[in-house]
Enzyme design. Structure first.
Site, short mmCIF file in Angstrom:
data_model
loop_
_atom_site.label_atom_id
_atom_site.label_comp_id
_atom_site.label_asym_id
_atom_site.label_seq_id
_atom_site.Cartn_x
_atom_site.Cartn_y
_atom_site.Cartn_z
N LYS A 1 10.63 -1.51 53.43
CA LYS A 1 11.19 -2.39 52.72
C LYS A 1 10.95 -3.88 52.90
O LYS A 1 11.11 -4.23 54.00
CB LYS A 1 12.90 -2.22 52.72
N PHE B 1 13.42 -7.29 45.71
CA PHE B 1 13.80 -8.58 45.15
C PHE B 1 15.04 -8.91 44.66
O PHE B 1 15.47 -9.86 43.97
CB PHE B 1 12.92 -8.91 44.06
N LYS B 2 15.93 -7.86 44.81
CA LYS B 2 17.52 -7.84 44.40
C LYS B 2 17.42 -8.57 43.07
O LYS B 2 18.12 -9.54 42.73
CB LYS B 2 18.43 -8.65 45.45
#
Ligand code: BMP
Length: 218
Positions: A31, A58-59
């Site tokens: 990640k 990147f939410k």
């Protein structure tokens, strides 16, 4: 299947590649997020993809059109999955899933975050977000290893249809075997591996703890 994802939040390219090379055999995915990508550029995704599938954290949390533009960049750069926030609503999530499916890639949705403040506003909406992610056809959810009971609850809501990836192991106080027992499919581990004297040894130990749990030795 090691049931472990490395959160590679270092900001140096050489260090990132060295750690990936050291631990790849103990992790199923890497990640990466803002720290590494802002420091080194999007190209790091393809370099890391040599070692394991890359999840771009990147939410994503914007209007549908902007989400589409972001996801296009992420998948064009070689990521295998993106992480989006759920609180922006169904249309925003649909936009991410639409682009991901064009590339035959996956979307994970954050339901509730693992830090103490994650319980303030996110916990009350987490179950609704989990249901939305299920209905929208997301691939999985991000749920907190710091609160295995919450993972258990979310697992009951989604059944076996979605994958749960769970950060908060080690540095944030969660225990890998506990959250796997609670129903997570993968734990996400960052500092406990990349800050360890031997990242490889640290990864090996957590991997062994998880395998012991899966064999029912806990
Ligand atoms: P660490 O193991 O060093 O605490 O790292 C956890 C990783 O998971 C970090 O990249 C963090 O941004 C991410 N994360 C988290 O800790 N909690 C969440 O709820 C969602 C996350 O993406």
């Amino acid at each position: 299947n090691t049931c472990m994802i490395l959160a590679l939040d270092v900001t140096d390219r050489e260090e990132a590649l060295k750690i990936a090379e050291d631990v790849w055999e103990f992790v199923d995915a890497i990640k990466v997020g803002y720290p590494l990508i802002l420091a080194t550029g999007l190209g790091i995704i393809r370099e890391l993809a040599e070692f394991a599938p890359v999840i771009a954290d990147f939410k994503v949390a914007d209007i549908p059109n902007t989400n589409r533009l972001i996801c296009d960049q992420v998948f064009e750069a070689g990521a295998d999955a993106v992480i989006a926030q759920g609180f922006t609503g169904r249309d925003s999530l649909d936009a991410c899933i639409e682009i991901a499916s064009e590339y035959r890639k996956d979307v994970f949705v954050v339901s509730e975050m693992s830090h103490p403040g994650g319980a303030d506003f996110m916990q009350p909406v987490a179950e609704a977000i989990a249901k939305m992610a299920l209905e929208a056809g997301a691939f999985g959810l991000v749920a907190p290893a710091t609160r295995p009971k919450r993972v258990k609850k979310i697992r009951r809501i989604i059944g076996d249809k979605l994958t749960i990836i769970s950060p908060g192991v080690g540095a944030q106080g969660g225990k890998a075997s506990d959250v796997i027992a609670a129903g997570a499919d993968w734990v996400i581990v960052g500092r406990s591996i990349y800050k360890a004297e031997s990242p490889k040894e640290a990864a090996r130990q957590i991997a062994e703890e998880i395998q012991a749990e899966l064999r029912g030795e806990y």
